[in-house]
Design a protein around this motif. Structure first.
Motif, mmCIF file in Angstrom:
data_model
loop_
_atom_site.group_PDB
_atom_site.id
_atom_site.type_symbol
_atom_site.label_atom_id
_atom_site.label_comp_id
_atom_site.label_asym_id
_atom_site.label_seq_id
_atom_site.Cartn_x
_atom_site.Cartn_y
_atom_site.Cartn_z
ATOM 1 N N SER A 515 0.833 -1.203 0.000
ATOM 2 C CA SER A 515 0.000 0.000 0.000
ATOM 3 C C SER A 515 0.869 1.253 0.000
ATOM 4 O O SER A 515 2.050 1.213 0.355
ATOM 5 C CB SER A 515 -0.925 0.005 1.224
ATOM 6 O OG SER A 515 -1.687 -1.181 1.293
ATOM 7 N N SER A 517 0.607 5.775 0.711
ATOM 8 C CA SER A 517 -0.175 6.855 1.310
ATOM 9 C C SER A 517 0.614 8.162 1.221
ATOM 10 O O SER A 517 1.850 8.149 1.149
ATOM 11 C CB SER A 517 -0.497 6.535 2.768
ATOM 12 O OG SER A 517 -1.110 7.634 3.412
ATOM 13 N N ASP A 519 -0.337 10.626 3.545
ATOM 14 C CA ASP A 519 -0.492 11.222 4.873
ATOM 15 C C ASP A 519 -0.280 10.212 5.998
ATOM 16 O O ASP A 519 -0.351 10.575 7.176
ATOM 17 C CB ASP A 519 -1.862 11.882 5.020
ATOM 18 C CG ASP A 519 -3.016 10.916 4.803
ATOM 19 O OD1 ASP A 519 -2.774 9.685 4.743
ATOM 20 O OD2 ASP A 519 -4.164 11.386 4.684
ATOM 21 N N SER A 521 -2.253 7.872 6.885
ATOM 22 C CA SER A 521 -3.502 7.367 7.467
ATOM 23 C C SER A 521 -4.462 6.840 6.400
ATOM 24 O O SER A 521 -5.177 5.865 6.639
ATOM 25 C CB SER A 521 -4.192 8.469 8.280
ATOM 26 O OG SER A 521 -4.481 9.592 7.469
ATOM 27 N N THR A 522 -4.506 7.475 5.233
ATOM 28 C CA THR A 522 -5.362 7.010 4.149
ATOM 29 C C THR A 522 -4.500 6.259 3.136
ATOM 30 O O THR A 522 -3.640 6.851 2.477
ATOM 31 C CB THR A 522 -6.061 8.195 3.452
ATOM 32 O OG1 THR A 522 -6.833 8.914 4.412
ATOM 33 C CG2 THR A 522 -6.970 7.689 2.341
ATOM 34 N N TRP A 523 -4.730 4.955 3.028
ATOM 35 C CA TRP A 523 -3.850 4.098 2.240
ATOM 36 C C TRP A 523 -4.543 3.607 0.972
ATOM 37 O O TRP A 523 -5.746 3.342 0.962
ATOM 38 C CB TRP A 523 -3.396 2.894 3.063
ATOM 39 C CG TRP A 523 -2.511 3.262 4.215
ATOM 40 C CD1 TRP A 523 -2.903 3.639 5.460
ATOM 41 C CD2 TRP A 523 -1.094 3.318 4.202
ATOM 42 N NE1 TRP A 523 -1.816 3.920 6.243
ATOM 43 C CE2 TRP A 523 -0.681 3.719 5.497
ATOM 44 C CE3 TRP A 523 -0.116 3.052 3.244
ATOM 45 C CZ2 TRP A 523 0.653 3.862 5.838
ATOM 46 C CZ3 TRP A 523 1.228 3.194 3.585
ATOM 47 C CH2 TRP A 523 1.603 3.599 4.871
ATOM 48 N N THR A 524 -3.777 3.468 -0.102
ATOM 49 C CA THR A 524 -4.254 2.893 -1.359
ATOM 50 C C THR A 524 -3.474 1.614 -1.633
ATOM 51 O O THR A 524 -2.235 1.612 -1.561
ATOM 52 C CB THR A 524 -4.053 3.869 -2.537
ATOM 53 O OG1 THR A 524 -4.791 5.057 -2.287
ATOM 54 C CG2 THR A 524 -4.525 3.231 -3.839
ATOM 55 N N TYR A 545 1.570 9.817 -6.451
ATOM 56 C CA TYR A 545 1.801 9.881 -5.003
ATOM 57 C C TYR A 545 3.105 10.590 -4.657
ATOM 58 O O TYR A 545 3.599 10.487 -3.540
ATOM 59 C CB TYR A 545 1.813 8.460 -4.424
ATOM 60 C CG TYR A 545 0.491 7.765 -4.586
ATOM 61 C CD1 TYR A 545 -0.534 7.949 -3.665
ATOM 62 C CD2 TYR A 545 0.256 6.945 -5.684
ATOM 63 C CE1 TYR A 545 -1.763 7.312 -3.828
ATOM 64 C CE2 TYR A 545 -0.965 6.306 -5.855
ATOM 65 C CZ TYR A 545 -1.966 6.502 -4.925
ATOM 66 O OH TYR A 545 -3.179 5.875 -5.092
ATOM 67 N N THR A 550 6.021 10.336 1.130
ATOM 68 C CA THR A 550 5.369 9.210 0.463
ATOM 69 C C THR A 550 5.551 7.985 1.356
ATOM 70 O O THR A 550 6.674 7.523 1.562
ATOM 71 C CB THR A 550 5.986 8.949 -0.922
ATOM 72 O OG1 THR A 550 5.840 10.120 -1.730
ATOM 73 C CG2 THR A 550 5.299 7.773 -1.607
ATOM 74 N N TYR A 551 4.444 7.491 1.907
ATOM 75 C CA TYR A 551 4.489 6.375 2.851
ATOM 76 C C TYR A 551 4.325 5.049 2.101
ATOM 77 O O TYR A 551 3.445 4.912 1.243
ATOM 78 C CB TYR A 551 3.384 6.498 3.887
ATOM 79 C CG TYR A 551 3.522 7.697 4.809
ATOM 80 C CD1 TYR A 551 4.110 7.555 6.064
ATOM 81 C CD2 TYR A 551 3.068 8.953 4.426
ATOM 82 C CE1 TYR A 551 4.235 8.647 6.919
ATOM 83 C CE2 TYR A 551 3.194 10.050 5.261
ATOM 84 C CZ TYR A 551 3.777 9.889 6.508
ATOM 85 O OH TYR A 551 3.903 10.963 7.354
#
Length: 880
Positions: A515, A517, A519, A521-524, A545, A550-551
């Motif tokens: 995944s 993200s 931020d 907290s909101t993951w794709t 992204y 970039t998480y």
């Protein structure tokens, strides 16, 4: 009182897991009514967190009854918030009924099947089931291609290399790397296509001419002619008017285009085994290295495809053979995973009718296909050869499925060296990438879930270390193990994430989720992978992204049962592709894979050799050569119907009879446990494998059933004209045998076929089955046949559900108290199951409760020893 309550609770959880479904998938789908398909669909599971649905959600394949037009179907579908995606045109034309792929953005597949099943204009509606590339990992590195030696390929090549007659073998897989040095020369190239609009007339073929003879002039891909409402000028480059523009090497049915370039690796490997170029001083050599491979991409970049893509590919190869003069002789299907699909069967029937042999992998779960059927291997069609995998000792491979009725022959499938491309080579941006982590001794900036995960030297891709969710052990049930970091990518214009991953996970239930993200907290989700796969390279476009933060997250997620070695991650990189160019891709690599997916291509290549050598023979004679030329080896006895392993030389040298020669497939039929009064049908194929000529066909004089229980079995014809058919040389026809037990117990009879085969005037096929006494399911049960274990595990074919079904059949249905319980359970459990199937928490709780009971059933000796051990210890202590 507390002990009594505890005892009642334990008994409830143990017994509530029993799946009281009917006798199996075949007995359900033979009479393929909408209601039965709806029941089968319900058993596919509903919980997305525990199970990935085995179909494209929101899609269904629908077969409409005769008389329906595309216009009326479009109108009805639109009124129901559905849309027609595509039509399976050849099936529609062949059957005189419309076959449509429908999609809805507002309704689930479950809702679509339920709604369409009530429509009187619908013959059946079924999910668009997913198909999975199936191969078993092996890290062995051997120096030669032992499989070709085992099947006597070098000797066979003295007779034929596959180029005496131009033949084409279709590979339905993840595509083919047509730029590979060992494949490019042997790619099939569509002779009817030219680059661009060759004659510059802005029309497919010749402007104003019905080039393909279908009655339409300059039609688009939807069959509309210029001037029709909705006409799409979308075929300007479709020079041969087959519906596909610039289909030079084949098509990509899963992505809807005509570029079948492999992006996973599986199809390139199977194609190399079939046709890799010989005598070029490079790499490897294919079994039929003088033949050509047609690339039909039906599995995507994750190795997953679906039935509609498969059906489209089969229609394509049949059309190219029948209408465009391409000599397609075989189709290699190195995948499995879907339950019985009527659409799949009818598509494969098209291939049979076109004279195309289908070679299917038996599957890699180590199970008996006669009991737990794997499709497409288990379809009872005369053109299907189902292939198991053997090892270098001529034993059945440990992972290979088997079956005396449904699996036909074995071929080398362990440590098979073949062609691959960059996903299995050494591609990695390396230390020059914008961000690179190889997990070597000094690692910073990563967070993980200790103590279950760590950087380990156990199984790195390269170097000394990789990350693992469970070093030195299997992962746990109900595990969620993460590895995370954050990277500043703001200086990049374009960005890709590249990494290597090794997976040893329960197929369809445990997953590696990758995944991203911006931020934290909101993951794709970029990728959700399951199953078993040696180190595979993944590459994802993450340009959207790019950020100062970039998480990245790698996560293993497991369910309640069955664990494996887990996940290993190595060489993670973020890079700008523009800085590397095409040179980062290596199209000229080779590696070893294992699996029945690697065995099937050996047989596909053998069919290519035979077809080139004996172009006038039909599929019956070609299949006879494959079976009769096989080496009979002790290690395969009782595992496949021929008892043998493929031998190329034997197949080429086998002498086809000049007289009628009857061959029966299968040679015996076991109907298994069958509900009393419920008909179950199996198909028997009669093949004339003699090259006797049109004036001397095989005459079948009688088809009778004899024996003590003969009244419980009946026979009817399908493609056979009557009970005394004449079968032309190398051709076949089918009959159906139906079993309807009237009482409980084992039943048996013989199917006796008489013919004018001088060597075998009478052939006897043993029939057997067990009658099971069960009450009928109330029509208004509320559960639709989806009982508690099925609801909890997501599929009635789940391996743990099979254990429970076996317990039901062997221990409950064989005695009066058990049958009383079964009756009560059958009546009262469906509503509970319905509730469980729609609640993820309930499913998890039930699976947790069933796990100890299933363990006892799987390992009774372990439990028995655990019970006896204290008494043994007490005895030793007493007498010492």
């Amino acid at each position: 009182m507390r002990r009594k309550n505890l005892f009642i609770l334990i008994i409830f959880f143990c017994l509530s897991g029993l799946l009281l479904f009917s006798s199996g998938s075949d007995s359900i789908v033979k009479d393929n009514t909408a209601g039965q398909l709806n029941q089968l669909f319900k058993n596919a599971g509903t919980g997305e967190q525990d199970v990935v649905k085995p179909y494209r959600d929101g899609e269904v394949i629908v077969k409409y009854r005769k008389g329906l037009t595309k216009k009326s179907i479009d109108k009805t579908a639109s009124s129901r918030s559905m849309s027609v995606v595509s039509e399976l045109k050849h099936l529609s034309q062949r059957k005189g009924q419309k076959y449509m792929l429908l999609r809805s953005d507002k309704k689930t597949t479950k809702e679509l099947v339920k709604e369409l099943s009530k429509d009187p204009d619908v013959e059946y509606a079924e999910p668009n089931y997913l198909l999975y590339a199936s191969y078993t990992p092996n890290d062995a590195r051997i120096a030669d291609m032992w499989g070709l030696q085992a099947i006597s390929a070098p000797l066979a090549w003295n007779i034929e290399t596959g180029d005496s007659t131009p033949v084409v073998i279709a590979d339905l897989d993840t595509g083919v790397d047509y730029l590979h040095e060992d494949l490019s020369a042997n790619m099939w190239v569509n002779p009817g296509e030219s680059v661009g609009d060759a004659n510059s007339d802005g029309a497919p073929g010749i402007l104003g001419v019905d080039d393909d003879g279908d009655g339409l002039i300059d039609e688009d891909s939807q069959g509309n002619e210029p001037g029709d409402i909705g006409y799409l000028n979308d075929l300007d480059d479709d020079d041969d008017e087959n519906g596909y523009a610039d289909d030079f090497y084949g098509i990509d049915a899963i992505n809807g285009d005509t570029d079948p370039m492999d992006d996973f690796g599986h199809g390139t490997h199977t194609s190399g085994t079939i046709v890799a170029t010989g005598d070029n001083a490079l790499g490897v050599v294919g079994v039929s290295y003088g033949s050509r491979i047609m690339a039909l991409k039906i599995l995507g970049s994750s190795g997953i495809g679906d039935i509609s893509a498969e059906a489209e590919a089969i229609e394509y190869l049949v059309d190219m053979k029948q209408n465009h003069g391409v000599n397609v002789v075989a189709a290699n299907l190195s995948y499995s995973g879907a339950p019985f699909s009527q659409t799949q069967r009818e598509s494969l029937q098209l291939a049979n009718d076109a004279g195309i042999i289908v070679i299917a992998a038996a599957g890699n779960t180590g199970s008996n296909n006669d009991i737990s059927k794997e499709y497409p291997c288990a379809h009872d069609l005369p053109n299907i050869i189902c292939v198991a995998a053997s090892n270098s000792s001529d034993q059945l491979a440990s992972f290979s499925n088997y079956g005396l009725t449904t699996v036909d022959i074995a071929a080398p499938g362990v440590a098979i060296l073949s062609t691959v491309f960059e996903a299995d080579g050494n591609f990695a941006p390396g230390a020059s990438a914008h961000f690179y982590e190889d997990f070597e001794p000094t690692v910073t900036g990563w967070t993980m879930d200790p103590p279950t995960s760590a950087f380990t030297s156990e199984n790195p891709y390269e170097g000394s270390y990789a990350w693992s969710d469970s070093p030195s052990s299997n992962y746990s049930n109900l595990a969620t193990t993460r590895l995370e970091t954050v990277v500043n990518t703001s200086t990049l214009t374009n960005a890709s994430l590249n990494y290597w991953a090794f997976k040893h996970l329960e197929e369809g239930f445990d997953f590696l989720n990758v995944s991203i993200s911006m931020d934290g907290s909101t993951w794709t989700t970029l990728n959700s992978a399951t199953g078993i796969d040696y180190y595979h390279n993944y590459d994802h476009d993450i340009t959207s992204y790019i950020s100062t933060n970039t998480y990245l997250r790698f996560e293993l997620s497991s369910d309640l049962s069955i664990v494996g070695d887990g996940v290993y991650i190595d060489n993670v990189a973020i890079y700008d592709p523009a800085n590397y160019g095409a040179s980062i891709f290596d199209h000229n690599l080779y590696t070893f894979y294992s699996g029945t997916s690697m065995a099937a291509p050996h047989v596909s290549g053998a069919v290519g050799l035979i077809s080139a050598r004996y172009p006038a023979e039909g599929i019956g004679c070609r299949i006879k050569r494959i079976y009769s030329g096989a080496d009979s080896v002790p290690g395969l006895s009782g595992t496949v119907s021929t008892g043998g392993r493929l031998n190329l030389l034997g197949a080429l040298q086998y002498s086809i009879s000049s007289l009628p020669d009857i061959m029966i497939m299968p040679s015996s039929i076991d109907f298994g446990n069958t509900l009393q009064g419920v008909p179950v049908t199996r198909t028997v194929n009669l093949v004339n494998s003699g090259n006797s000529g049109a004036a001397n066909p095989l005459d079948v004089s009688s088809i009778t059933i004899t024996g003590a229980d003969s009244s419980l079995f009946s026979v009817s014809t399908d493609t056979c004209a009557s009970l005394t058919p004449s079968i032309s040389d190398c051709d076949s026809c089918s009959i159906h045998v139906t079993f309807i037990p009237t009482s409980a117990g084992i039943k048996s009879a013989d199917l006796v076929i008489g013919s004018d085969d001088p060597s075998n005037p009478t052939v006897t096929i043993p029939l057997s089955g067990s009658g099971v006494s069960l009450p009928s399911v109330p029509k208004k049960s509320g559960g639709g046949g989806c009982f508690i274990a099925t609801a909890a595990y997501g599929s009635y074919m789940h391996k743990d559900v099979k254990v429970l079904r076996e317990f039901r059949d062997r221990h409950l249905l064989t005695n009066a108290p058990g049958r009383i319980f079964v009756k009560a359970y059958y009546m009262y459990s469906p509503p509970v199951a319905e509730m469980i199937s729609e609640n993820d928490i309930a499913r998890a709780v039930v699976r947790m409760a069933l796990t100890p009971f299933i363990f006892v059933l799987k390992f009774p000796f372990v439990i028995g020893f655990a019970i006896v051990l204290p008494f043994l210890a007490f005895g030793v202590r007493k007498y010492v």
